[in-house]
Design a protein around this motif. Structure first.
Motif, PDB file in Angstrom:
ATOM      1  N   LYS A   5      -5.765   3.316   7.436  1.00 12.34           N
ATOM      2  CA  LYS A   5      -6.326   3.636   8.763  1.00 12.34           C
ATOM      3  C   LYS A   5      -5.547   2.976   9.855  1.00 12.34           C
ATOM      4  CE  LYS A   5     -10.942   4.731   7.381  1.00 12.34           C
ATOM      5  NZ  LYS A   5     -12.336   4.554   7.575  1.00 12.34           N
ATOM      6  N   ASN A  10       0.810  -1.222   0.000  1.00 11.23           N
ATOM      7  CA  ASN A  10       0.000   0.000   0.000  1.00 11.23           C
ATOM      8  C   ASN A  10       0.843   1.272   0.000  1.00 11.23           C
ATOM      9  OD1 ASN A  10      -2.485  -1.352   0.027  1.00 11.23           O
ATOM     10  ND2 ASN A  10      -2.216  -1.769   2.191  1.00 11.23           N
ATOM     11  N   LYS A  25      -7.866   3.541  -1.632  1.00 13.62           N
ATOM     12  CA  LYS A  25      -7.499   2.494  -0.674  1.00 13.62           C
ATOM     13  C   LYS A  25      -7.587   2.995   0.754  1.00 13.62           C
ATOM     14  CE  LYS A  25      -4.405   0.197  -3.877  1.00 13.62           C
ATOM     15  NZ  LYS A  25      -3.043  -0.284  -4.110  1.00 13.62           N
ATOM     16  N   LYS A  26      -8.600   3.728   1.063  1.00 12.36           N
ATOM     17  CA  LYS A  26      -8.747   4.331   2.393  1.00 12.36           C
ATOM     18  C   LYS A  26      -8.600   3.312   3.513  1.00 12.36           C
ATOM     19  CE  LYS A  26     -11.532   8.439   2.352  1.00 12.36           C
ATOM     20  NZ  LYS A  26     -12.854   8.993   2.534  1.00 12.36           N
ATOM     21  N   TYR A  27      -9.192   2.172   3.361  1.00 15.41           N
ATOM     22  CA  TYR A  27      -9.171   1.153   4.405  1.00 15.41           C
ATOM     23  C   TYR A  27      -7.750   0.750   4.800  1.00 15.41           C
ATOM     24  CZ  TYR A  27      -7.990  -2.163   0.737  1.00 15.41           C
ATOM     25  OH  TYR A  27      -7.357  -2.803  -0.284  1.00 15.41           O
ATOM     26  N   ALA A  28      -6.830   0.772   3.882  1.00 12.58           N
ATOM     27  CA  ALA A  28      -5.464   0.326   4.148  1.00 12.58           C
ATOM     28  C   ALA A  28      -4.652   1.351   4.913  1.00 12.58           C
ATOM     29  CB  ALA A  28      -4.770   0.016   2.826  1.00 12.58           C
TER      30      ALA A  28
END
Length: 66
Positions: A66, A36, A61-64
């Protein structure tokens, strides 16, 4: 318009400041080829990041991140 394009490129310190990260974190992700990592370009021996391209990548790729 030309000035705006030039300003969208930055170095490791600039992109780290933009995303409120430590420059060492950015370098480590790049050197270890973390899945990422932020997209970068090697231009004349220098590492450069396109701010707009990085923002799109983070958004996708917001989830990665956080």
């Amino acid at each position: 318009m030309k000035i705006k394009r030039m300003m969208s490129w930055t170095d490791t310190k600039g992109i780290a400041k933009h995303f409120n990260l430590n420059p060492a974190t950015i370098r480590k992700q790049r050197s270890k080829q973390i899945k990422n990592q932020l997209p970068f370009h090697k231009i004349g021996g220098s590492i450069r990041y396109n701010v707009i391209e990085c923002e799109k990548e983070v958004e996708a790729k917001k989830y990665a991140y956080k």
